[in-house]
Scaffold this active site. Sequence first.
Site, mmCIF file in Angstrom:
data_model
loop_
_atom_site.group_PDB
_atom_site.id
_atom_site.type_symbol
_atom_site.label_atom_id
_atom_site.label_comp_id
_atom_site.label_asym_id
_atom_site.label_seq_id
_atom_site.Cartn_x
_atom_site.Cartn_y
_atom_site.Cartn_z
ATOM 1 N N MET A 97 0.813 -1.210 0.000
ATOM 2 C CA MET A 97 0.000 0.000 0.000
ATOM 3 C C MET A 97 0.856 1.274 0.000
ATOM 4 O O MET A 97 2.062 1.232 0.210
ATOM 5 C CB MET A 97 -0.917 0.001 1.224
ATOM 6 C CG MET A 97 -1.931 -1.131 1.236
ATOM 7 S SD MET A 97 -2.995 -1.133 2.697
ATOM 8 C CE MET A 97 -3.959 0.366 2.424
ATOM 9 N N HIS A 98 0.194 2.390 -0.274
ATOM 10 C CA HIS A 98 0.720 3.747 -0.056
ATOM 11 C C HIS A 98 1.774 4.203 -1.065
ATOM 12 O O HIS A 98 2.093 5.393 -1.118
ATOM 13 C CB HIS A 98 1.323 3.909 1.350
ATOM 14 C CG HIS A 98 0.505 3.364 2.455
ATOM 15 N ND1 HIS A 98 -0.803 3.742 2.674
ATOM 16 C CD2 HIS A 98 0.784 2.438 3.411
ATOM 17 C CE1 HIS A 98 -1.283 3.087 3.727
ATOM 18 N NE2 HIS A 98 -0.349 2.290 4.182
ATOM 19 N N ASP A 145 -2.680 -4.829 0.380
ATOM 20 C CA ASP A 145 -2.248 -6.154 0.837
ATOM 21 C C ASP A 145 -2.907 -6.574 2.144
ATOM 22 O O ASP A 145 -3.255 -7.752 2.321
ATOM 23 C CB ASP A 145 -0.721 -6.231 0.946
ATOM 24 C CG ASP A 145 -0.102 -5.103 1.767
ATOM 25 O OD1 ASP A 145 -0.837 -4.278 2.352
ATOM 26 O OD2 ASP A 145 1.140 -5.049 1.826
#
Length: 492
Positions: A78-79, A237
Amino acid sequence: MLYIGIDLGTSAVKLLLMDGEGRIQKIVSREYPLSFPHPGWSEQNPADWLRETKAGILELTEGCDKSQVAGIGAGGQMHGLVVLDENDEVIRPAILWNDGRTAEETDYLNQVVGTEKLSAYTANIAFAGFTAPKLLWMRNHEPEQFARIKKIMLPKDYINYRLTGVHCTDVSDASGMLLFDVQHKCWSPEMLEICGVTEAQMPQIFESYQPVGTLLPQVAAELGLPETVVVAAGAGDNAAAAVGTGTVGEGACNISLGTSGTIFVSSRSFGVDPQNKLHSFAHADGNYHLMGCMLSAASCNKWWMDDILGTSDYGAAQAGITDEMLGRNHVYFLPYLMGERSPINDTNARGTFIGLTMDNTRTDMTQAVLEGVAFGIRDSLEVARSQGIVIEKSRICGGGAKSPLWRRIFANVCNLDIEVIASEEGPGYGGAMLAMVACGEYPTVEAIAQQFVRVVEVIHPDPEISARYEERYQRFRQIYPAVKTLFPVLNG
């Protein structure tokens, strides 16, 4: 029919092939490099993800009837900030979730814009790993590159874009950008304005189980797959792992011990942690969840074993740690090797051993590393409990969850029943399940989770060991506040 699940991780992409009954037919893993161009920075080349994902699909489907492949679903780190120009070329390496360069931008968002406004706009406050601070960093430090941005996306969305040609994301992954109105599941106009970007640059939003498109003809030909293969929106995830462990619906809990560590509590209703120590995100099942995330979990153990002890035999290094030793260790370890997110939100925090004496052994220190990660997860668990959320059991997944010793430590540190499930392939398995829902094989994510996910072992806390750990945990809680002011000084 067959379904492909993709777990786009930090060090490798892991792919699995699953049949319509949920049985895993084959697993393939392919690594790619991770770059640290400056201390605290963490980057990857999206082209590496795409190359290894495609190669992985070819390897995964070799020898099978490719005409039976019906869907693909991904869970991804992520991110990470992926930016493309008007020619669809990657502008710069992706800035990853564990990158710590955005301390100033994070402080600006939290202190100048203000946490109250951020929480109202997005249900969260700024953490250094989130995507919005990275955009501000680009605007401040790479203005010419920032001006070239045509498309903004997340890591697994880059894969989906290259497979389908659709500029898309899902609600769970978008929740971690600090650009998304989690409650209303739309882009936050206020946050887009603050970061100097427009909604036209942002991807189209889907629920995780929705189809975003089918394979582009040239991609289908390259992979030898039908053009009719459906690509699901997929999930971040942690949400994908939660699907893969059946952590869906109301009040379910999952602990994930991967490179990072998370505790994930699902809910049918939207809610915000009043302290903003836990993330409030949309879930891949169409509902919501609260999540605490520590930046270094199984990676702490990997660092200790590989780099410090110089061994790949993790089991042998842990073999000397008996139940009699649990809760009696006088050595403590702060697991903040990459700074920390939940619940302390401190990019300056660092890993620390404390309490060492002349009679300590490396076994004591190995035990301290395992316990430190468990204590760190419990910190977030206590925030959830302080809101009146009752958690009595949790499922567990990730590479660290393969350790029977670590599972026992978690059960007793957190005083929870720890449930082990038949499949340990959390994000990839969840991605394949989302693909099945996208293909119409199941009506909901909860329905497929009830059908596919099976608990094979339950580790119950031992009252005596839990009581010992309760005392140790209360001491652990005092360490970070006592040394917090030293970290900025030590980091220069």
